[in-house]
Write a protein that holds these residues in place. Structure first.
Motif, PDB file in Angstrom:
ATOM      1  N   PHE A   1      -7.919  -0.987  -4.452  1.00 12.96           N
ATOM      2  CA  PHE A   1      -8.497   0.359  -4.569  1.00 12.96           C
ATOM      3  C   PHE A   1      -9.764   0.426  -5.426  1.00 12.96           C
ATOM      4  CE2 PHE A   1      -3.978   0.872  -3.695  1.00 12.96           C
ATOM      5  CZ  PHE A   1      -4.030   1.651  -2.561  1.00 12.96           C
TER       6      PHE A   1
ATOM      7  N   ARG B   1       0.838  -1.202   0.000  1.00  8.14           N
ATOM      8  CA  ARG B   1       0.000   0.000   0.000  1.00  8.14           C
ATOM      9  C   ARG B   1       0.876   1.257   0.000  1.00  8.14           C
ATOM     10  NH1 ARG B   1      -4.968   2.061   1.060  1.00  8.14           N
ATOM     11  NH2 ARG B   1      -5.122   3.892   2.370  1.00  8.14           N
TER      12      ARG B   1
ATOM     13  N   LEU C   1      -3.777  -3.826  -7.589  1.00  5.70           N
ATOM     14  CA  LEU C   1      -4.258  -2.447  -7.522  1.00  5.70           C
ATOM     15  C   LEU C   1      -5.787  -2.397  -7.550  1.00  5.70           C
ATOM     16  CD1 LEU C   1      -2.075  -0.285  -7.427  1.00  5.70           C
ATOM     17  CD2 LEU C   1      -2.643   0.293  -9.758  1.00  5.70           C
TER      18      LEU C   1
ATOM     19  N   LEU D   1      -8.149   4.999  -5.970  1.00  2.00           N
ATOM     20  CA  LEU D   1      -6.736   5.296  -5.741  1.00  2.00           C
ATOM     21  C   LEU D   1      -6.547   6.785  -5.449  1.00  2.00           C
ATOM     22  CD1 LEU D   1      -3.829   4.292  -5.687  1.00  2.00           C
ATOM     23  CD2 LEU D   1      -3.786   4.496  -8.182  1.00  2.00           C
TER      24      LEU D   1
ATOM     25  N   ALA E   1       1.966   6.407  -6.933  1.00  2.00           N
ATOM     26  CA  ALA E   1       0.841   7.189  -7.456  1.00  2.00           C
ATOM     27  C   ALA E   1       1.057   8.679  -7.223  1.00  2.00           C
ATOM     28  CB  ALA E   1      -0.465   6.720  -6.821  1.00  2.00           C
TER      29      ALA E   1
END
Length: 186
Positions: free
Chosen positions: A51, A12, A47, A57, A19
């Motif tokens: 998310f 994470r 991912l 995200l 990101a």
């Protein structure tokens, strides 16, 4: 509530760091799931499971910075945190919020314009409550809830972008508004 596994927590953190870097380099357009997966070294499936989608995200990125900011104004050092006079804390809070807004302006714009009341979620309510309490303490004759809304309004992401005012100009304008809010009637 279940404890997050250590490897999941590390993933994470890697994902959010990658990101954030992509958004910093390329703007909100750089926040593609495949690009984030490649930059963080995790699979695209991880991912999506973690998310949901690109907006999930984005909200996770906002949430991480929001938690830092709230921790600072709730229990950090003065004048943003407790220990300074209320008027000084309001000014420090507003200046900190300007910086926080500009740090994630594109992400906040996406989040605040997702629906008709999206701007008025948990973070806004926390800001409003915090400001209302500080304003009421600094000037008991003020309409603190109205003043809090008036002070938060110029920081809506779409208005910040539309007006194009730099952070220093926003801070100066907020200082002027705050002077009027904290002035006791004669």
């Amino acid at each position: 509530m279940t404890q997050e596994r250590a490897d999941a927590a590390r993933n994470r953190a890697k994902i959010l760091a990658a990101a954030a870097e992509l958004v910093a380099d390329k703007g909100i357009e750089g926040l593609g799931m495949a690009e984030v997966a490649a930059a963080s070294g995790v699979g695209v499936g991880t991912l999506y499971r973690r998310f949901g989608d690109r907006s999930g995200l984005a909200y996770a990125l906002i949430d991480a910075k929001e938690r830092e900011f709230q921790e600072a104004f709730l229990s950090g050092p003065p004048p943003l945190g407790p220990g300074a006079p209320s008027g000084e804390r309001v000014r420090a809070f507003l200046h900190g919020l300007v910086d926080r807004t500009f740090a994630q302006l594109d992400l906040l714009l996406m989040a605040e314009t997702a629906g008709p009341f999206a701007r008025f979620g948990g973070a806004y309510e926390a800001y409003h409550r915090h400001l209302s309490l500080l304003i009421a303490d600094a000037n008991p004759s003020a309409d603190a809830p109205f003043a809090a809304d008036a002070l938060l309004a110029p920081l809506a992401a779409n208005l910040v972008i539309h007006r194009g005012r730099p952070p220093a100009a926003l801070k100066s304008g907020l200082d002027e508004l705050l002077h009027g809010v904290l002035a006791s009637p004669t």
